[in-house]
Design an enzyme around this catalytic site. Structure first.
Site, mmCIF file in Angstrom:
data_model
loop_
_atom_site.group_PDB
_atom_site.id
_atom_site.type_symbol
_atom_site.label_atom_id
_atom_site.label_comp_id
_atom_site.label_asym_id
_atom_site.label_seq_id
_atom_site.Cartn_x
_atom_site.Cartn_y
_atom_site.Cartn_z
ATOM 1 N N PRO A 8 0.823 -1.213 0.000
ATOM 2 C CA PRO A 8 0.000 0.000 0.000
ATOM 3 C C PRO A 8 0.851 1.255 0.000
ATOM 4 C CG PRO A 8 -0.832 -1.595 1.581
ATOM 5 C CD PRO A 8 0.493 -2.114 1.110
ATOM 6 N N CYS A 9 0.333 2.296 -0.628
ATOM 7 C CA CYS A 9 1.172 3.481 -0.858
ATOM 8 C C CYS A 9 1.044 4.531 0.230
ATOM 9 C CB CYS A 9 0.814 4.121 -2.196
ATOM 10 S SG CYS A 9 -0.895 4.724 -2.269
ATOM 11 N N GLN A 10 -0.004 4.463 1.080
ATOM 12 C CA GLN A 10 -0.247 5.567 2.003
ATOM 13 C C GLN A 10 0.953 5.838 2.903
ATOM 14 O OE1 GLN A 10 -2.171 3.020 1.380
ATOM 15 N NE2 GLN A 10 -4.349 3.508 1.443
#
Length: 497
Positions: A102-104
């Site tokens: 995930p990029c968050q």
């Protein structure tokens, strides 16, 4: 023997799938001739799905081992490899690492923290928000794969002001890899779904290879929304060499030619599956839908190439029928679905529902039954016909599929409702089934999903289409087998990471 020598001598490249989900990437790599040695996935249903499909036939204790959900922030690479039974230097056992962290968290960490991780591998402990990406990079640093594949949504090219793909490449370059990233749409690779994603490839620089993305095999004129989304993702790319961080790892996607075979349509992907109509007579109730009833395939069908592939995928053959061809119980909406036109979205559905309600009011009036608009009876009757959502605020909440076009993008939100994919067949008047969603993602019929309907929908929506993954895996295998100066690549060279 070095890793590349082992592959050159006929050994299958060994893949570790991080953030594996139910196994879309794993299935593509397995089909391309790789060996899946393990995976890490925190969701229990997805982890179980991965285990029962990729270790089928193995002793129950092996399946149980691979079924355990894993929190990558708590799993050290050495401990994880030991749990799988691998001994000695952990860098000896993994040739390729794949996955889509995930990029968050990554966007909050930034370049400085990532460089700190490259130099000080325990730095991730100081910032738990960044653990997911930092842990991915830690597995790369410790396991020293020959090649890496990372997948994510196009927005990672501009997430909170960060071009995350560019930043990943900068860090991987410091770890000894050559990198490129691009945007690929799965519909151009035989998947009956228009799904745009970022893919990043990296190879250890001692392999001295040319990075190439797979050549498209199919063509379709994408709807304008997909072109606009790509433009938005790409508009912030910076190629100015005089800026501090020019975006020099991006590569334009290979172009699909109009002369290629046409993309697989929704009808071609699912028309051979059993018709579902029992819901129209109250035959489906609300609640968890389990996969415990076999629905035989219709007899004497002439199958198209895609249907044949879905039934005869090597290692996942399926001949008798399917158990996960189940749908949601949405009794208020069946009559709306039946009257919607292909391509209609929620505003059109709301108009259809309102017209049906008004027709019911008129029918009752002819019988001498009338309700005041502010009465509870009027409101209750309206609720039986008209969804409660404002069409101005939720224009894209519903969508009826076109039979002669590929599916629009499937999302994990399928696990909550399926209104984004209303079946193209008005006579069936329903949303898509779990198996139809799997077909649109290119999961073969012999691939089984753990859990009930909602978890299965979520797993499918979260996954990378296996045929898209296979196209990348095929290209990566060609690249690995075309390495220059192979005789000079040694395990010691790979150890410089």
């Amino acid at each position: 023997m070095s890793k590349i020598d082992r592959i050159k001598n006929g050994g299958k490249p060994r893949v570790l799938d991080l953030f594996a989900g139910c196994g879309g990437i794993s299935l593509g790599f397995l089909a391309a001739g790789y060996e899946i040695i393990g995976s890490i996935e925190i969701d229990p249903d997805a982890a179980r799905t991965h285990a029962i499909n990729f270790y089928r036939g193995a002793p129950e204790e092996v399946i149980d081992t691979h079924s355990k959900p894993g929190d990558i922030t708590q799993l050290e690479p050495a401990d994880f490899m030991a749990d799988l039974g691998y001994e000695g230097d952990i860098a000896d056992h993994v040739d390729v690492i794949v996955g889509g962290p995930p990029c968050q968290a990554f966007a909050r960490v930034g370049r400085a923290k990532l460089r700190e991780v490259a130099e000080h591998p325990e730095a991730y402990l100081n910032d738990p928000r960044g653990n997911l990406y930092l842990r991915y990079l830690e597995y790369v640093r410790k396991l020293k794969p020959l090649a890496i594949l990372i997948e994510n949504v196009p927005d990672v090219l501009n997430y909170g002001g960060h071009n995350i793909s560019e930043e990943i490449c900068e860090v991987l370059e410091e770890l000894g890899y050559d990198c490129k990233y691009t945007l690929l749409n799965s519909v151009y690779y035989g998947v009956p779904q228009m799904r745009e994603r970022m893919f990043l490839l990296a190879y250890h620089r001692d392999l001295d290879v040319e990075l190439r993305f797979p050549t498209p095999t199919h063509w379709v004129d994408l709807p304008i929304g997909y072109h606009n989304s790509r433009k938005v993702a790409l508009k912030t790319l910076n190629f100015d060499l005089f800026t501090e961080h020019p975006d020099n790892y991006y590569e334009a996607p290979p172009k699909a030619a109009k002369s290629l075979p046409k993309a697989i349509t929704a009808y071609q992907a699912t028309a051979d599956l059993p018709v579902i109509k029992e819901h129209l007579n109250g035959g489906i109730k609300r609640g968890a839908r389990r996969f415990d009833e076999l629905m035989p395939y219709p007899k004497n069908q002439k199958l198209n190439a895609y249907a044949r592939l879905m039934r005869n995928w090597v290692g996942f053959e399926n001949t008798g029928g399917i158990k996960d061809h189940v749908i949601r119980s949405l009794p208020r909406d069946y009559k709306i679905f039946a009257k919607m036109k292909a391509g209609d979205q929620y505003p059109e559905a709301f108009k259809v529902a309102t017209a049906l309600f008004q027709k019911e009011i008129q029918k009752l009036a002819k019988k001498g039954i009338t309700y005041k608009e502010d009465s509870e009876e009027y409101k209750a009757l309206k609720a039986e016909f008209v969804p409660p959502y404002d069409p101005g605020k939720f224009p894209n909440k519903w969508r009826k599929m076109e039979k002669d076009m590929p599916s629009r993008t499937l999302l994990a939100h399928l696990g909550k409702d399926s209104y984004s994919h209303i079946h193209y067949d008005s006579d069936q008047a329903r949303t898509i089934s779990v198996r139809e969603a799997a077909r649109f993602q290119s999961f073969p019929d012999g691939f089984v999903f753990s859990g009930t309907m909602n978890p299965a929908f979520k797993q499918i929506g979260n996954s990378v289409p296996p045929l898209m993954a296979k196209a990348l895996a095929d290209q990566m295998l060609v690249t690995l087998n075309e390495t220059v100066h192979v005789e000079e690549v040694s395990h010691q060279a790979i150890d410089v990471i």
